[in-house]
Write a protein that holds these residues in place. Structure first.
Motif, PDB file in Angstrom:
ATOM      1  N   GLY B 317       0.975  -1.351  -0.013  1.00 27.59           N
ATOM      2  CA  GLY B 317       0.000  -0.032   0.026  1.00 27.59           C
ATOM      3  C   GLY B 317       0.846   1.232   0.130  1.00 27.59           C
ATOM      4  O   GLY B 317       0.323   2.369  -0.153  1.00 27.59           O
ATOM      5  N   ASP B 320       4.505   3.985  -4.305  1.00 28.35           N
ATOM      6  CA  ASP B 320       4.078   4.868  -5.221  1.00 28.35           C
ATOM      7  C   ASP B 320       4.361   4.435  -6.826  1.00 28.35           C
ATOM      8  O   ASP B 320       3.626   5.223  -7.531  1.00 28.35           O
ATOM      9  CB  ASP B 320       4.590   6.248  -4.681  1.00 28.35           C
ATOM     10  N   SER B 346      -4.983  -4.210  -5.106  1.00 26.66           N
ATOM     11  CA  SER B 346      -5.978  -3.458  -5.643  1.00 26.66           C
ATOM     12  C   SER B 346      -5.407  -2.056  -6.315  1.00 26.66           C
ATOM     13  O   SER B 346      -5.895  -1.377  -7.004  1.00 26.66           O
ATOM     14  CB  SER B 346      -6.947  -3.199  -4.633  1.00 26.66           C
ATOM     15  N   ARG B 347      -4.220  -1.820  -5.995  1.00 32.78           N
ATOM     16  CA  ARG B 347      -3.399  -0.614  -6.193  1.00 32.78           C
ATOM     17  C   ARG B 347      -2.775  -0.706  -7.749  1.00 32.78           C
ATOM     18  O   ARG B 347      -2.249   0.037  -8.319  1.00 32.78           O
ATOM     19  CB  ARG B 347      -2.686  -0.338  -5.406  1.00 32.78           C
ATOM     20  N   GLU B 350      -3.148   1.708 -10.457  1.00 35.24           N
ATOM     21  CA  GLU B 350      -3.056   2.962 -10.363  1.00 35.24           C
ATOM     22  C   GLU B 350      -1.285   3.337 -10.271  1.00 35.24           C
ATOM     23  O   GLU B 350      -1.021   4.510 -10.291  1.00 35.24           O
ATOM     24  CB  GLU B 350      -3.383   3.527  -9.126  1.00 35.24           C
TER      25      GLU B 350
END
Lengths: 430, 434
Positions: B317, B320, B346-347, B350
């Motif tokens: 999480g 970046d 889930s990231r 992005e």
């Protein structure tokens, strides 16, 4: 960092003197020499015609995982790994347990073997004026041929460390090179991983097959090899005034290193402790060691500091001792710098007098022999020592092995490019 | 052993875009590919294109301690490594020659191989090989004459540790120096082991990186025999297609990168600019199913990234930005994409994914260090290049596909590599709060 004591629980070799470390050691302390005229190819017109070859059939697996064991180097290292694993009575780890196992292997051949270039050269058969350009395009356009693919692999040996990792069940694989220091470098790096708590067991060592049609004449051009062609058994003569270069040797040697806790928990026989290690770089020249042995002395001092030992606690120095004018004089100076007055009391010998220079495997084989020296209490001789050299004025255990209690051995390995590693092997005490 | 953090105080890059991170990064932000036609006669060899570093030998002049560097003693690998180390020393404002400072400084560099003159060996073989009933044999009596086509130094400079040996002199390093070989993960390994060396107290400063030069005959030939080269039918600038269905194979490329790693206290004592903390390293080996194939699944990459994040005290999480291998062959890219999807959860849609191969081709062991330089630049500038040649993604790839660069407050970046040799590796960099 756990500060775990690092111990040695198994050793495996495939070297000119044999494939059983105990028998190899017995031959070494008898001063038996494997430096002879090269038999692998006709070197009778070469400047150097001497090599130390593996002249027996090597038992090794034909295939390991996806890797075909198709050349001598892979056979040697796979065979040595097999023997070390059996000696240590340690099976391959599986699943998550592999996270605690690693391989640190030094492989060195590079562009060493032109034998495999035969098929390629015939397909790229341009004119004598330009044998390369003409039909290279055809080569690219053709279907891959397995002998060629295997031959090209020999430029890398990139399968050796992964193959050993499969044999050992390791999840961490390092393939490293610091030229002639490589074997000891791999063992020191392995010890550091265990000491740091990164791994419980690491298989480390080196393999090299430099007795080839390219490297033997190539290193002759560097004036690094002995040309005593009419007397090959006396060609490798470290620290002797009449030394004229080293003899290429081939083979593989590996060790199983473990944390003391891991070894004891599984009831392993502990052969010795790897008590300390030190690295340095000369940062001086590509071709020559620092003439005052500054980098060499530095890594010896660092190894002693790492082991928490005083120079007087070293009973024997297993020298790099290549039989070149530069190395042996610089190493002698460096031993004196690092050990002070004790340098004149400690027996220093070079195993290379009997099997030449195994380059990437040298430090690993000589490390195994250092462990045997501790276990057996007999310091190997430096054979062919006949004429003292004023620049080499230590006790080199000339020509005859010496029985004496040995608790600690300082093993030196120094590489082209100024890379230096020293390792302290010590009698294991629980 | 030190409890100090290990920080990055400089990074140098040599790429087809030129010398320095700005040249590479600006080119990537502009969506450029430097893959072009190879010079003759290599242009006639499939695939005929690649990403070449065009810097001349004179580029070494002016770099730190360049008076001790002789391009004539270098292979292509050593030359590129020397450029990157010199650039890193300048970027990190490192001491050139500080006497005893050398005792606490080391250099680890990776080079897949150091053999870039295959032509010489084929020429040599041509002169010593005869044919007898279609069976080639070596005429040993020809060898001593044929070997004279080489200089003695030729054999020394081809030794695998020569990039390190040159760097040891250039960087004034008398601490630990070593070379890592045989896998594109080698550069990440060099950085990971440098982290350990500093933490163990073996050095205060480590120069660490990797070099790759796959746009020469030898590597192209290796790939030809294994059927791995990209297609000659593709336009060069569109050939590098990480994670794209249209990828046809590995694009020859070149590059190098070196990081300056220091104990935080050492860096602060000399007033160095700190770009980020090198906070984690992980690796895992899973053998390929076949010699030409890839690992049976993405677990090795998942494990290596998890280990690196765990060492950094972070989790997925926190990530970046990611730089990956992105080899541009569907079999390996699918594995790498699966690992990213699993690791980022889930990231995954992005987090920007930077893949060098689209811009410069395959840079072998430099891919980790160059990827690290990209991540560090993203943390530094807050800009991340868009995806190039990723219009038709593989089903396993769930990351961003936009070609537009993005601006973001990136705090933590990961380099994650999946390799054909089976060694996966990961590095975690974290921006420090001053």
């Amino acid at each position: 960092m756990t500060g775990s004591k690092v111990v040695i629980t198994g050793m495996g070799v495939v070297v000119p003197h044999g494939d059983d470390i105990e028998q190899v050691y017995q031959r070494i302390i008898r001063g038996e020499n494997e430096c002879r005229r090269i038999t692998r190819f006709d070197a009778s017109t070469y400047p150097c015609q001497i090599g130390s070859e593996v002249r027996y059939e090597v038992e090794a697996p034909d295939k390991i995982g996806p890797y075909t064991i198709h050349n001598e180097a892979l056979k040697y290292v796979a065979g040595a790994t097999d023997r070390a694993i059996k000696a240590a009575a340690i099976g391959p780890a599986e699943g998550a347990a592999q996270d605690r196992r690693a391989i640190v292997l030094s492989t060195g051949v590079g562009p060493a073997n032109i034998d495999f270039l035969g098929p390629i050269a015939l397909r790229v058969h341009g004119s004598d004026e330009d044998p390369y350009k003409a039909n290279l395009e055809d080569f690219y356009g053709a279907a891959p041929a397995e002998p060629e693919a295997q031959g090209l692999d020999e430029f890398h040996l990139d399968t050796a460390a992964p193959a050993c990792a499969i044999q050992f069940g390791a999840a961490h694989v390092y393939n490293t090179a610091s030229a002639c220091a490589s074997g000891s470098h791999a063992i020191a790096d392995a010890a550091a991983m265990i000491h740091r708590g990164e791994a419980d067991a690491v298989l480390a060592g080196g393999v090299c097959t430099p007795v080839t049609r390219v490297l033997v004449p190539g290193f002759s051009m560097l004036q690094a090899l002995s040309t005593r062609n009419d007397d090959p058994e006396h060609a490798s003569r470290p620290f002797d005034k009449d030394r004229d270069g080293f003899v290429m040797g081939e083979g593989a040697a590996v060790m199983v290193l473990e944390s003391e806790e891991h070894a004891r928990a599984r009831g392993a026989t502990i052969l010795a402790e790897l008590a300390g290690w030190g690295y340095s770089c000369d940062s001086y020249r590509l071709t020559d060691p620092h003439p005052e042995g500054i980098g060499m002395a530095l890594c010896m001092t660092r190894a002693l500091e790492s082991a928490g030992m005083a120079p007087e606690e070293i009973d024997h120095v297993n020298a790099h001792g290549t039989s070149t004018a530069y190395n042996d004089a610089a190493e002698t100076l460096a031993i004196k710098k690092a050990l002070g007055e004790h340098a004149y009391q400690v027996p220093v010998s070079s195993n290379k007098s009997m099997f030449g220079h195994l380059i990437h495997a040298a430090g690993a084989l000589e490390g195994c022999l250092s462990v045997m020296t501790i276990l057996q209490g007999v310091v190997p001789p430096t054979i062919n020592y006949q004429t003292p050299d004023p620049s080499c004025d230590l006790d080199y255990v000339p020509n005859v092995a010496r029985e004496m209690p040995v608790n600690a051995v300082l093993k030196n390995s120094f590489g082209f490019g100024g890379m230096n590693v020293s390792v302290v092997y010590r009698r294991y005490e629980a | 052993m030190t409890s100090d953090r290990v920080v990055v105080t400089g990074f140098g890059v040599a790429s087809p875009f030129g010398l320095g991170i700005d040249a590479l990064y600006d080119g990537m932000l502009a969506g450029q590919s430097m893959v072009g036609e190879l010079p003759s006669p290599r242009s006639a060899l499939a695939p005929g294109y690649g990403g070449l570093v065009t810097l001349k030998a004179s580029a070494i002049r002016g770099l730190p301690n360049s008076r001790d560097m002789r391009p004539g003693t270098m292979t292509r690998y050593t030359f590129l490594s020397t450029l990157a180390l010199g650039n890193a020393m300048e970027h990190g404002d490192c001491p050139w020659d500080d006497g005893d400072g050398a005792l606490r400084r080391g250099f680890y560099v990776a080079s897949y191989t150091n053999s870039d003159r295959f032509d010489k060996y084929v020429r040599f073989a041509h002169h010593v090989i005869d044919q007898d009933q279609d069976r080639p044999f070596i005429n040993d009596s020809e060898v001593p004459q044929a070997i004279r086509k080489f200089s003695g130094f030729e054999f020394l400079k081809l030794m695998n540790n020569m990039p390190t040996a040159h760097g040891g002199i250039q960087g004034r390093c008398q601490g630990p120096c070593n070379t890592f070989l045989g896998t594109p993960s080698g550069g990440a390994q060099a950085i990971g082991r440098s982290l350990a060396a500093i933490r163990d107290g073996l050095a205060d400063t480590m120069y660490a990186g990797g070099v790759g030069s796959s746009a020469h005959d030898h590597m192209m030939m290796v790939r030809a025999t294994r059927g791995l080269n990209s297609s000659a039918e593709v336009a060069p600038v569109q050939a590098g297609r990480p994670f794209d269905r249209g990828a046809t194979g590995i694009v020859p490329g070149e590059g190098s990168a070196v990081l300056v790693l220091e104990r935080e206290s050492t860096a602060r004592a000399r007033g160095a600019k700190i770009y980020a903390e090198l906070a984690g390293y992980g690796e895992w080996f899973a053998p390929p199913a076949t010699r030409e194939g890839v690992q049976p699944g993405p677990e090795a990459t998942i494990r290596s990234m998890a280990a690196a994040l765990k060492m950094a005290g972070a989790d997925s999480g926190d990530v970046d930005v990611v730089a990956v291998h992105g080899e541009s062959r569907n079999d390996l890219d699918a594995l790498e994409a699966s690992a990213l999807a699993e690791s980022l959860g889930s990231r995954v849609s992005e987090v920007p994914v930077m893949a060098l191969a689209a811009h410069v081709g395959s840079v072998e062991a430099a891919v980790g260090p160059m990827g690290a330089a990209l991540v560090l630049q993203a943390l530094e500038t807050g800009k991340v290049p868009g995806a190039l040649n990723r219009q038709d993604p593989l089903p396993e790839y769930q990351g961003p596909t936009s070609s537009e660069s993005v601006t973001m407050d990136a705090r933590l970046g990961v380099v994650s590599l999946t390799t054909r040799e089976g060694v996966s590796s990961a590095l975690v960099f974290r921006k420090l709060e001053n």
